[in-house]
Design a protein around this motif. Sequence first.
Motif, PDB file in Angstrom:
ATOM      1  N   ASP A  27      10.249 -13.440  18.765  1.00 11.93           N
ATOM      2  CA  ASP A  27      10.027 -15.109  19.345  1.00 11.93           C
ATOM      3  C   ASP A  27       8.864 -15.137  20.651  1.00 11.93           C
ATOM      4  O   ASP A  27       8.117 -14.171  20.493  1.00 11.93           O
ATOM      5  N   GLY A  28       9.118 -15.736  21.650  1.00 12.83           N
ATOM      6  CA  GLY A  28       8.149 -16.197  22.413  1.00 12.83           C
ATOM      7  C   GLY A  28       8.243 -15.572  23.803  1.00 12.83           C
ATOM      8  O   GLY A  28       7.458 -15.622  24.473  1.00 12.83           O
ATOM      9  N   ASP A  29       9.775 -14.091  23.479  1.00 13.64           N
ATOM     10  CA  ASP A  29       9.234 -13.388  24.239  1.00 13.64           C
ATOM     11  C   ASP A  29       9.325 -11.867  24.258  1.00 13.64           C
ATOM     12  O   ASP A  29       9.647 -11.020  24.941  1.00 13.64           O
ATOM     13  N   THR A  30       8.878 -11.985  22.820  1.00 19.37           N
ATOM     14  CA  THR A  30       9.539 -10.416  22.473  1.00 19.37           C
ATOM     15  C   THR A  30       8.393 -10.488  21.579  1.00 19.37           C
ATOM     16  O   THR A  30       8.618 -11.094  20.625  1.00 19.37           O
ATOM     17  N   LEU A  31       7.862  -9.006  21.569  1.00 24.03           N
ATOM     18  CA  LEU A  31       6.870  -8.828  20.873  1.00 24.03           C
ATOM     19  C   LEU A  31       7.329  -7.153  19.324  1.00 24.03           C
ATOM     20  O   LEU A  31       8.253  -6.012  20.610  1.00 24.03           O
ATOM     21  N   ASP A  32       6.622  -7.093  18.525  1.00 24.02           N
ATOM     22  CA  ASP A  32       6.996  -5.378  17.237  1.00 24.02           C
ATOM     23  C   ASP A  32       5.082  -4.810  18.169  1.00 24.02           C
ATOM     24  O   ASP A  32       4.451  -5.469  17.692  1.00 24.02           O
ATOM     25  N   LEU A  33       5.597  -3.712  18.849  1.00 22.41           N
ATOM     26  CA  LEU A  33       4.054  -2.784  19.126  1.00 22.41           C
ATOM     27  C   LEU A  33       3.892  -1.569  18.329  1.00 22.41           C
ATOM     28  O   LEU A  33       4.871  -1.155  17.508  1.00 22.41           O
ATOM     29  N   MET A  34       2.539  -1.490  17.344  1.00 24.68           N
ATOM     30  CA  MET A  34       2.553  -0.030  16.619  1.00 24.68           C
ATOM     31  C   MET A  34       1.833   0.754  17.414  1.00 24.68           C
ATOM     32  O   MET A  34       0.098   0.187  17.819  1.00 24.68           O
ATOM     33  N   THR A  35       2.147   1.982  17.541  1.00 18.36           N
ATOM     34  CA  THR A  35       1.052   3.123  18.508  1.00 18.36           C
ATOM     35  C   THR A  35       0.762   4.048  16.847  1.00 18.36           C
ATOM     36  O   THR A  35       0.987   3.652  15.738  1.00 18.36           O
ATOM     37  N   ALA A  36       0.294   5.351  17.673  1.00 13.22           N
ATOM     38  CA  ALA A  36      -0.083   6.483  16.328  1.00 13.22           C
ATOM     39  C   ALA A  36       0.840   6.355  15.974  1.00 13.22           C
ATOM     40  O   ALA A  36       1.341   6.753  14.602  1.00 13.22           O
ATOM     41  N   LEU A  44       8.610  -9.377  26.835  1.00 14.72           N
ATOM     42  CA  LEU A  44       7.932  -9.435  28.508  1.00 14.72           C
ATOM     43  C   LEU A  44       8.481  -9.312  29.405  1.00 14.72           C
ATOM     44  O   LEU A  44       9.963  -9.909  29.918  1.00 14.72           O
ATOM     45  N   ALA A  45       8.452  -9.024  30.036  1.00 16.40           N
ATOM     46  CA  ALA A  45       9.158  -9.206  31.294  1.00 16.40           C
ATOM     47  C   ALA A  45       8.926  -9.878  32.048  1.00 16.40           C
ATOM     48  O   ALA A  45       8.139 -10.510  32.312  1.00 16.40           O
ATOM     49  N   ASP A  46      10.407 -10.559  33.407  1.00 19.32           N
ATOM     50  CA  ASP A  46      10.125 -11.448  34.231  1.00 19.32           C
ATOM     51  C   ASP A  46      10.211 -12.547  33.181  1.00 19.32           C
ATOM     52  O   ASP A  46      10.014 -13.882  34.563  1.00 19.32           O
ATOM     53  N   ILE A  47      10.774 -12.566  31.706  1.00 20.17           N
ATOM     54  CA  ILE A  47      10.758 -14.349  31.272  1.00 20.17           C
ATOM     55  C   ILE A  47      11.637 -14.636  30.151  1.00 20.17           C
ATOM     56  O   ILE A  47      11.854 -13.258  30.460  1.00 20.17           O
TER      57      ILE A  47
END
Length: 156
Positions: A27-36, A44-47
């Motif tokens: 959504d507008g303040d949440t992401l899924d990230l891929m690391t190794a 996202l902090a503060d919003i």
Amino acid sequence: MCIGIALSCVSPTAAAQLEARIAQVIDGDTLDLMTAKARMRVRLADIDAPERRQPYGHRSRQSLIAICGGDLARIDTKGRDRYKNMLAVVSCNGTDAGAEQVRLGMAWVIERDVPKDSPLHALQAEARAARRGLWADKEPVPPWEWRGDARVSSPR
């Protein structure tokens, strides 16, 4: 402890800085990230951005996709939220994604989390004055009110 792709090594108590690929924008303040090593959810902090079913929710998500979608991002961790998701300042192509969401009128500043002298307040005031994004509505409903979450203070 080392985390992810070509990452900084930090102690478990220190804030970590790492790089990861954006796998999905939730959504507008949440992401899924891929690391190794793993996939992880990051807020996202503060919003706080509109929820997906809330007015401007879809636009806010599309905005974050335009800022970060599929890119390699720099992640500066700030801790965890109450749902155990990582809180972080996320930069994509040199742009602070959270600050850009606020500047575009796609998210609110969380007053209780942000110092009074933070530039985020000026970005929000500018977006509001210009009636950008969600500020085009006469009385936009902050997501914490829409969710019925009284623990977050209003920026009004």
